[in-house]
Motif scaffolding. Structure first.
Motif, PDB file in Angstrom:
ATOM      1  N   VAL A  52       0.790  -1.221   0.187  1.00 49.84           N
ATOM      2  CA  VAL A  52       0.002   0.078  -0.183  1.00 49.84           C
ATOM      3  C   VAL A  52       0.780   1.029   0.049  1.00 49.84           C
ATOM      4  CG1 VAL A  52      -1.894   1.287   1.344  1.00 49.84           C
ATOM      5  CG2 VAL A  52      -1.766  -1.253   1.032  1.00 49.84           C
ATOM      6  N   GLU A  53       0.776   2.022  -1.108  1.00 48.83           N
ATOM      7  CA  GLU A  53       1.662   3.154  -1.251  1.00 48.83           C
ATOM      8  C   GLU A  53       1.029   4.293  -0.513  1.00 48.83           C
ATOM      9  OE1 GLU A  53       2.064   1.094  -5.281  1.00 48.83           O
ATOM     10  OE2 GLU A  53       0.491   1.531  -3.851  1.00 48.83           O
ATOM     11  N   SER A  54       1.689   5.471  -0.298  1.00 50.54           N
ATOM     12  CA  SER A  54       0.883   6.522   0.361  1.00 50.54           C
ATOM     13  C   SER A  54       2.140   7.532   0.010  1.00 50.54           C
ATOM     14  CB  SER A  54       0.469   6.331   1.941  1.00 50.54           C
ATOM     15  OG  SER A  54       1.921   6.144   2.622  1.00 50.54           O
ATOM     16  N   GLY A  55       1.650   8.925   0.378  1.00 47.73           N
ATOM     17  CA  GLY A  55       2.649  10.218   0.183  1.00 47.73           C
ATOM     18  C   GLY A  55       2.423  10.838  -0.718  1.00 47.73           C
ATOM     19  N   GLY A  56       1.579  10.550  -1.886  1.00 44.59           N
ATOM     20  CA  GLY A  56       1.482  11.260  -3.255  1.00 44.59           C
ATOM     21  C   GLY A  56       0.747  12.474  -2.741  1.00 44.59           C
ATOM     22  N   GLY A  57       0.604  13.393  -3.863  1.00 40.87           N
ATOM     23  CA  GLY A  57      -0.013  14.511  -3.676  1.00 40.87           C
ATOM     24  C   GLY A  57       0.341  15.582  -4.938  1.00 40.87           C
ATOM     25  N   LEU A  58      -0.189  16.852  -4.551  1.00 41.63           N
ATOM     26  CA  LEU A  58       0.060  17.822  -5.582  1.00 41.63           C
ATOM     27  C   LEU A  58       0.868  18.862  -5.018  1.00 41.63           C
ATOM     28  CD1 LEU A  58      -0.766  19.642  -8.133  1.00 41.63           C
ATOM     29  CD2 LEU A  58      -2.837  20.623  -6.742  1.00 41.63           C
TER      30      LEU A  58
END
Length: 124
Positions: free
Chosen positions: A5-11
């Motif tokens: 499970v990936e996390s931490g992405g964003g704009l």
């Protein structure tokens, strides 16, 4: 079976930093090569970075060398991708992957398990 499970992405804006995390469950990742790939709209999924199970050996695609750093914490069963000096061309969905018998770390076919991806968008 391994679940990633990936996390931490964003704009973010060009020049900013992000740190992606990929947490695993189901099995310990300590014996796996861990990789990061990305896929931009209309393009094939491409290799970004990888780290061998010992953590002593890492690989990067040329376009991210000097800006991205892959690391792992086997105690937390997690792999990270620190992304600095982000550019608009880094915009993509980022996927982590785990491979038990990964000889060529840059090849997608060498990985056994994949996460669902996290979106990274870099505005100019």
């Amino acid at each position: 079976q391994v679940q990633l499970v990936e996390s931490g992405g964003g704009l973010v804006q060009a020049g900013d930093s992000l740190r992606l995390s990929c947490a695993a469950s189901g099995r310990t990742l300590s014996t796996y090569t861990l990789g990061w790939f990305r896929q931009a709209p209309g393009k094939e999924r491409e290799f970004v970075a990888a780290i061998r199970r010992s953590g002593a050996s890492t690989h990067y695609t040329d376009s991210v060398k000097g800006r991205f750093t892959v690391s792992r914490d086997n105690a937390k069963n997690t792999v990270y991708l620190q992304m600095n000096s982000l550019k608009p061309e880094d915009t993509a969905v980022y996927y982590c992957a785990a491979g038990l018998h990964t000889i060529v770390a840059t090849q997608r076919s060498n990985y056994d398990y994949w996460g669902q991806g996290t979106q990274v968008t870099v505005s100019s």
